[in-house]
Design a protein around this motif. Sequence first.
Motif, short mmCIF file in Angstrom:
data_model
loop_
_atom_site.label_atom_id
_atom_site.label_comp_id
_atom_site.label_asym_id
_atom_site.label_seq_id
_atom_site.Cartn_x
_atom_site.Cartn_y
_atom_site.Cartn_z
N ALA A 175 -4.67 0.71 -6.30
CA ALA A 175 -6.13 0.48 -6.34
C ALA A 175 -6.61 -0.04 -4.99
O ALA A 175 -7.66 0.38 -4.48
N GLN A 176 -5.81 -0.94 -4.39
CA GLN A 176 -6.17 -1.48 -3.08
C GLN A 176 -6.21 -0.36 -2.04
O GLN A 176 -7.13 -0.27 -1.23
N TYR A 177 -5.17 0.47 -2.07
CA TYR A 177 -5.06 1.51 -1.04
C TYR A 177 -6.22 2.51 -1.15
O TYR A 177 -6.81 2.89 -0.14
N ILE A 178 -6.54 2.89 -2.37
CA ILE A 178 -7.62 3.86 -2.56
C ILE A 178 -8.97 3.23 -2.16
O ILE A 178 -9.89 3.91 -1.73
N SER A 179 -9.03 1.89 -2.26
CA SER A 179 -10.26 1.18 -1.85
C SER A 179 -10.35 1.01 -0.34
O SER A 179 -11.32 0.47 0.17
N GLY A 180 -9.30 1.40 0.38
CA GLY A 180 -9.36 1.32 1.84
C GLY A 180 -8.53 0.18 2.43
O GLY A 180 -8.53 -0.02 3.64
N ALA A 181 -7.84 -0.59 1.60
CA ALA A 181 -7.01 -1.70 2.10
C ALA A 181 -5.54 -1.25 2.16
O ALA A 181 -5.21 -0.10 1.85
N ALA A 184 -1.63 -0.87 1.03
CA ALA A 184 -1.06 -0.61 -0.30
C ALA A 184 -0.16 -1.77 -0.72
O ALA A 184 1.06 -1.64 -0.80
N LEU A 185 -0.79 -2.91 -0.98
CA LEU A 185 -0.04 -4.11 -1.38
C LEU A 185 -0.56 -4.59 -2.73
O LEU A 185 -1.76 -4.54 -2.99
N PRO A 186 0.35 -5.10 -3.57
CA PRO A 186 -0.10 -5.60 -4.87
C PRO A 186 -1.08 -6.77 -4.69
O PRO A 186 -0.95 -7.54 -3.74
N ALA A 187 -2.02 -6.87 -5.60
CA ALA A 187 -2.98 -7.97 -5.55
C ALA A 187 -2.79 -8.81 -6.81
O ALA A 187 -2.26 -8.32 -7.81
N HIS A 188 -3.21 -10.06 -6.76
CA HIS A 188 -3.16 -10.88 -7.98
C HIS A 188 -4.01 -10.19 -9.04
O HIS A 188 -5.11 -9.73 -8.76
N GLN A 189 -3.46 -10.13 -10.26
CA GLN A 189 -4.05 -9.20 -11.22
C GLN A 189 -4.91 -9.85 -12.30
O GLN A 189 -4.78 -9.54 -13.46
N ASP A 190 -5.76 -10.75 -11.86
CA ASP A 190 -6.70 -11.34 -12.81
C ASP A 190 -8.09 -11.28 -12.20
O ASP A 190 -8.36 -11.95 -11.22
#
Length: 405
Positions: free
Chosen positions: A164-170, A172-178
């Motif tokens: 989701a981050q990568y497709i948003s332009g950031a 490709a790293l996991p983000a805190h999921q809350d």
Amino acid sequence: MTATFPDLYMSPRLLAPGGTPADLATHQQRYGPLAYGDPDGVLRAVAESGLTGRGGAAFAVYRKLVAVADAGRRTGRAPVVVANGAEGEPASHKDKTLLRLSPHLVLDGLQIAAQAVGADEAHLAVEDGASYLEAALARRSDPLRVNVVRVPKRFLSGQSSALAQYISGAAALPAHQDPPVRERGVRRAPTLVQNVETLAHVALVARYGADWFRTAGTPAQPGSALCTVHVPGREVRVVEAPFGMPLGRILPIEATTSAVLLGGYHGTWIPSPEAAQLPLDATTMGAGVLAALPTTHCGLTETARVLRYLALQSAGQCGPCLNGLPRMAAAFQSLAVPGPQGTTRTDIARWAGLVEGRGACHHPDGTTRLVRSALTTFASELDAHARGLCTATDRTPLLPVPQES
Ligand SMILES: Cc1cc2nc3c(=O)[nH]c(=O)nc-3n(C[C@H](O)[C@H](O)[C@H](O)COP(=O)(O)O)c2cc1C
Ligand code: SF4
């Protein structure tokens, strides 16, 4: 080796027979037309089918579809759908194989899922094969345009928040999921991330219904799943097998097999006699990797190599993962070398407890699962190593690990 390799395609629902890629005409001839227009009917069929995700966590597909559709209604933002074909797990080939042989089944499932949740944007994330898939897409007249996204070749690229981050332009790293991606994902819109194999099953459930889907597998775990099968000395194969089938029928587990790696690098080592009888189970098969370890090889050395790779894959954002995984990998490497072990075994078990559940994503949890199972399954090899002995006669690396860059 004496046993014969079992039938390649035991319940060939997803993979084109003969290993030939199915073009659109062949695909339509094989599966028949796909009807759009009844999202509620699709949701009902998916619910009744009992389909679970094939990306590793075996999450109920129906529940995720409903959660994303609800989040879309609640927030007033049309959801985004992402078909996850990243397949960052180095030992897994099933998603790449599926996309190559049956691309249109995945693309049908993507359209059906997008319609079921009311999405207005769709992406297909892959490491390789983007131009092949773009060509397949160009032949179709889909209701929703699909954007093919090339993700970096990394273990973590296919984690849902990283995507989701990568497709948003950031990055490709996991983000805190809350809140989770299904509520706030691509550019903060509710986002459905679904493994490509899962979507292929959705396409079949939409066509043939839940009762048909349940004709394979068990009542508790209906359907079939793709597995990547590694048997030493043989080509790596992707097979399709129903849930409930004993692993010993999916890959040859012989007297010369010491253990089986079940589920991939976030999976578990199982001693071979136990593995042969174990049924294929959605909750333990992870990414669907099955690898037979012959008695000629050292399970500790194989695990140490994989752990080093996994430690290097940490995105370095969470302290326990950044510090704990390299420490465990280095300690495990010392166990792989015959000689005195001191407190290393108990240290590793303690560190595993300290990193578990402490990351923004499940990378530390999957890694500690592998570590714990290796400590148990290879306990007698550990004892031999402690006495300065190793029974392995072949040091050729078996499990694939990408070169460090
Ligand atoms: C470290 C990590 C890597 C992952 N890599 C993949 C991947 O390459 N492909 C995939 O489909 N899911 C991967 N997942 C799981 C996804 O986060 C997500 O749960 C999945 O794509 C959802 O699809 P499903 O419900 O259809 O299984 C990964 C998870 C973790 C923790
Ligand atoms: S747990 Fe590890 S891999 Fe996952 S986000 Fe944190 S640092 Fe990155």
